[in-house]
Design a protein around this motif. Structure first.
Motif, PDB file in Angstrom:
ATOM      1  N   GLY A 146       4.587   2.497  15.419  1.00 36.57           N
ATOM      2  CA  GLY A 146       5.008   1.105  15.379  1.00 36.57           C
ATOM      3  C   GLY A 146       5.107   0.434  16.736  1.00 36.57           C
ATOM      4  O   GLY A 146       5.406  -0.759  16.824  1.00 36.57           O
ATOM      5  N   TYR A 147       4.856   1.194  17.809  1.00 36.10           N
ATOM      6  CA  TYR A 147       5.093   0.643  19.160  1.00 36.10           C
ATOM      7  C   TYR A 147       4.213  -0.572  19.455  1.00 36.10           C
ATOM      8  O   TYR A 147       4.712  -1.645  19.818  1.00 36.10           O
ATOM      9  CB  TYR A 147       4.863   1.740  20.200  1.00 36.10           C
ATOM     10  N   ILE A 148       2.893  -0.407  19.288  1.00 32.29           N
ATOM     11  CA  ILE A 148       1.969  -1.500  19.624  1.00 32.29           C
ATOM     12  C   ILE A 148       2.151  -2.707  18.685  1.00 32.29           C
ATOM     13  O   ILE A 148       2.278  -3.847  19.170  1.00 32.29           O
ATOM     14  CB  ILE A 148       0.516  -0.991  19.669  1.00 32.29           C
ATOM     15  N   PRO A 149       2.183  -2.484  17.350  1.00 33.29           N
ATOM     16  CA  PRO A 149       2.430  -3.641  16.476  1.00 33.29           C
ATOM     17  C   PRO A 149       3.713  -4.386  16.850  1.00 33.29           C
ATOM     18  O   PRO A 149       3.745  -5.621  16.872  1.00 33.29           O
ATOM     19  CB  PRO A 149       2.554  -3.002  15.085  1.00 33.29           C
ATOM     20  N   LEU A 205       3.035  -6.321  20.100  1.00 29.61           N
ATOM     21  CA  LEU A 205       2.126  -7.454  19.842  1.00 29.61           C
ATOM     22  C   LEU A 205       2.902  -8.596  19.203  1.00 29.61           C
ATOM     23  O   LEU A 205       2.783  -9.761  19.597  1.00 29.61           O
ATOM     24  CB  LEU A 205       0.982  -7.021  18.914  1.00 29.61           C
ATOM     25  N   ASP A 206       3.708  -8.239  18.232  1.00 31.75           N
ATOM     26  CA  ASP A 206       4.513  -9.224  17.536  1.00 31.75           C
ATOM     27  C   ASP A 206       5.481  -9.906  18.508  1.00 31.75           C
ATOM     28  O   ASP A 206       5.593 -11.136  18.555  1.00 31.75           O
ATOM     29  CB  ASP A 206       5.279  -8.517  16.407  1.00 31.75           C
ATOM     30  N   TYR A 207       6.131  -9.095  19.316  1.00 32.99           N
ATOM     31  CA  TYR A 207       7.111  -9.626  20.267  1.00 32.99           C
ATOM     32  C   TYR A 207       6.439 -10.556  21.286  1.00 32.99           C
ATOM     33  O   TYR A 207       6.929 -11.659  21.569  1.00 32.99           O
ATOM     34  CB  TYR A 207       7.820  -8.473  20.983  1.00 32.99           C
ATOM     35  N   CYS A 208       5.287 -10.088  21.831  1.00 32.58           N
ATOM     36  CA  CYS A 208       4.597 -10.891  22.854  1.00 32.58           C
ATOM     37  C   CYS A 208       4.078 -12.205  22.266  1.00 32.58           C
ATOM     38  O   CYS A 208       4.064 -13.233  22.952  1.00 32.58           O
ATOM     39  CB  CYS A 208       3.431 -10.106  23.454  1.00 32.58           C
ATOM     40  N   GLY A 209       3.660 -12.156  21.000  1.00 34.17           N
ATOM     41  CA  GLY A 209       3.200 -13.373  20.351  1.00 34.17           C
ATOM     42  C   GLY A 209       4.348 -14.348  20.165  1.00 34.17           C
ATOM     43  O   GLY A 209       4.262 -15.526  20.525  1.00 34.17           O
ATOM     44  N   LYS A 210       5.435 -13.830  19.620  1.00 30.70           N
ATOM     45  CA  LYS A 210       6.579 -14.663  19.304  1.00 30.70           C
ATOM     46  C   LYS A 210       7.178 -15.312  20.548  1.00 30.70           C
ATOM     47  O   LYS A 210       7.582 -16.476  20.522  1.00 30.70           O
ATOM     48  CB  LYS A 210       7.629 -13.781  18.611  1.00 30.70           C
ATOM     49  N   GLN A 216      16.297  -8.939  26.654  1.00 28.00           N
ATOM     50  CA  GLN A 216      16.030  -7.515  26.479  1.00 28.00           C
ATOM     51  C   GLN A 216      15.516  -7.267  25.076  1.00 28.00           C
ATOM     52  O   GLN A 216      15.932  -7.961  24.140  1.00 28.00           O
ATOM     53  CB  GLN A 216      17.319  -6.677  26.623  1.00 28.00           C
ATOM     54  N   VAL A 217      14.657  -6.269  24.951  1.00 27.37           N
ATOM     55  CA  VAL A 217      14.271  -5.863  23.607  1.00 27.37           C
ATOM     56  C   VAL A 217      14.136  -4.344  23.557  1.00 27.37           C
ATOM     57  O   VAL A 217      13.506  -3.720  24.424  1.00 27.37           O
ATOM     58  CB  VAL A 217      12.961  -6.561  23.153  1.00 27.37           C
ATOM     59  N   VAL A 218      14.788  -3.748  22.578  1.00 27.05           N
ATOM     60  CA  VAL A 218      14.667  -2.305  22.346  1.00 27.05           C
ATOM     61  C   VAL A 218      13.463  -2.098  21.440  1.00 27.05           C
ATOM     62  O   VAL A 218      13.388  -2.692  20.366  1.00 27.05           O
ATOM     63  CB  VAL A 218      15.943  -1.741  21.705  1.00 27.05           C
ATOM     64  N   THR A 219      12.506  -1.297  21.885  1.00 28.11           N
ATOM     65  CA  THR A 219      11.257  -1.098  21.137  1.00 28.11           C
ATOM     66  C   THR A 219      11.258   0.274  20.455  1.00 28.11           C
ATOM     67  O   THR A 219      12.079   1.125  20.797  1.00 28.11           O
ATOM     68  CB  THR A 219      10.054  -1.137  22.095  1.00 28.11           C
ATOM     69  N   PRO A 220      10.310   0.506  19.546  1.00 30.02           N
ATOM     70  CA  PRO A 220      10.089   1.883  19.085  1.00 30.02           C
ATOM     71  C   PRO A 220       9.658   2.735  20.285  1.00 30.02           C
ATOM     72  O   PRO A 220       9.265   2.190  21.327  1.00 30.02           O
ATOM     73  CB  PRO A 220       8.932   1.748  18.088  1.00 30.02           C
TER      74      PRO A 220
END
Lengths: 337, 337
Positions: free
Chosen positions: A58-61, A64-69, A48-52
């Protein structure tokens, strides 16, 4: 292969379908869920990840960071507000190997803006309820004998049963039109409505008749693969609570036509009203909708097909078909934390 | 011991609770479900029976016959429309050994008639939103500074979110009041509204604040046994989708007081609004409500207690208690026929 579902809410079943799809395809990997708050589907995911918030800068950055990682291959948005935001950034996701499974921004606008839905369908000769953008125009249409009460009034950029009203006469049309405009400003619908505040309420001819749903499955190139028609048996707060798959070639043909217009990836959820033997398209959403599990129960397995396509393979033909006459209903299950 | 649930709808969990209760009590017997249409809970019961419609003259004779034939000990109505009909005939059921688990007709009228709810609570000094039976009276109260917009308008004999509207000004009050009156006549709410068509819409001061639910458990003599308070975390179409049990002595005391007023059997479902540190009772229903499973998840086991009482025994104390801090959410499960 890793998959991320955003805003899955109470659709725990979808998380399960994707977990199963990975197994069926012989793929390792995890099903992730991103949400801004606790929900059953969120807890059912492998991670699970809680996003903005979606409208946060900050939602897309963050995503993007999460999907990359986490090397997310398929990003599957499930909430209408999320679709345009993720779609607009689909190239940035693509550059790091993440496919955003929905339609292109122009096609999502056709779905999310009910006035564009109306214009697009009319332009293609597809039946849809007559619509107007002002109380004046709607009342004039009734007076001219081109429409009749009740009319349905709703936010032009809206969803579910939020601020949807029926008007039986001119007085109600005028008061409810003002009321919806006010309610939009007091809810998160104001973000999309800001595009055209003066014309943020749509008025439509009410059509009484059987309600149908169509799931239109496209592959990751946007090519049509199948359409499954269901007649709805019960509704609750704008959501399909029960449905049965039916063989209905005219609706399957309609699904193929809509697929060609929107060129979406994955599922397109279509709401249809039947009246006098004719089908009227009411709404379209380029995502898995509340009626998808009834197509799935009948044999369509689009999560599996998406996993196969994403790994460069073709799913067996039987997973892009649904048996007809399969009846399903939603039941309540209690989860405790 | 045999149990019949009427109108269980999507509350499959209740059927399971009663099946389990029979087992825990070491009782044989079956859980039956009576409904007028296919529903998940219906199919989940040990036996199903399709009955005439509730307002049909044949409804009660049919159920009396069925309960006699299958030796039903507990008849558990779960739908507001069903409560007064079954309660009014509870003596005929009692003569053949079937206990109708709800309140007496007078108490059910206090719950089903929102004006009587208001008068009864006010008369006992229990806080409840200020209410009026006409647009005139409500508008006058606002003008006199005794109330303020928004007001909530709803059918006086109504349920769920059917025909519930909010009005922000006098124009909306007048148009919506007329509209609800019309909608009542076009729905099954017209049966109860026929008692007083002129005053079938109630207008209430809107109270904004946290929503609470209280389950008030009485035994089969109508004596108070326990009250469980929950704060609601999310709502959908008038139903509680998520809640957490909380220790809240003032709400437990309120539950005890309501139990003494209504003297119901089994559960009383109470909706409460909190504003400015005060609790306002909004609605009461003498049946298992949509929030019960959250009390159950926290340890209250009223189905088991009812089975024990019906067999002349006393349930162990721990089944009439709930742990606090237990959070639950409703999820969707798909059933296929």
């Amino acid at each position: 292969m890793n998959i991320l579902l955003t805003s899955a809410g109470r659709r725990t079943y979808l998380v399960d379908y994707f977990k199963e799809a990975l197994k069926m395809a012989g793929q390792g990997g995890l099903v992730h869920a991103a949400n801004s708050e606790a929900s059953p589907a969120f807890y059912n995911a492998d991670r699970q990840v809680v996003t903005p918030l979606i409208y946060d800068r900050g939602y897309i950055p963050f995503l993007l960071d999460y999907c990359g990682k986490w090397q997310i291959d398929l990003l599957i948005p499930l909430f209408d507000i999320d679709l345009p935001v993720l779609s607009a950034n689909s190239e940035a996701f693509a550059r790091q190997g993440t496919v955003v499974v929905t339609a292109k921004p122009e096609a999502i606008e056709v779905c999310n803006d009910k006035w564009k839905t109306y214009q697009t369908l009319k332009g293609r000769g597809i039946r849809t309820p007559e619509s107007w953008l002002s109380a004046e125009d709607a009342v004039r249409a009734v007076e001219a004998g081109e429409a009749s009460y009740p009319l349905v009034l709703k936010p032009r950029w809206g969803m579910g049963s939020l601020s949807v009203y029926e008007a039986d006469n001119e007085e109600e049309v005028r008061v409810l039109e003002k009321k919806i405009r006010k309610e939009i400003q007091e809810s998160y619908l104001k973000y999309e409505a800001a595009r055209d505040c003066a014309a943020c309420v749509i008025l439509q001819q009410k059509i009484t008749g059987r309600e149908w749903g169509v799931d239109v499955a496209n592959d990751l190139k946007g090519d049509f693969r199948t359409a499954v028609a269901k007649v709805k048996s019960n509704m609750r707060a704008g959501e399909t609570d029960g449905a049965m798959t039916v063989e209905e070639p005219r609706l399957e043909e309609l699904g193929r036509e809509l697929s060609g217009i929107l060129r979406h990836k994955g599922n397109l959820d279509v709401d249809v009203l039947e009246s006098g033997g004719e089908y009227y398209v009411l709404e379209m959403n380029a995502r898995f909708g509340g009626g998808y599990p009834f197509s799935h129960a009948a044999g369509l397995n689009l999560p599996y097909a998406l996993v196969m396509w994403a790994s460069g393979r073709e799913p067996e033909k039987e997973f892009l078909q649904a048996r007809t006459g399969v009846r399903g209903q939603k039941d309540i299950r209690i989860l405790v934390y």
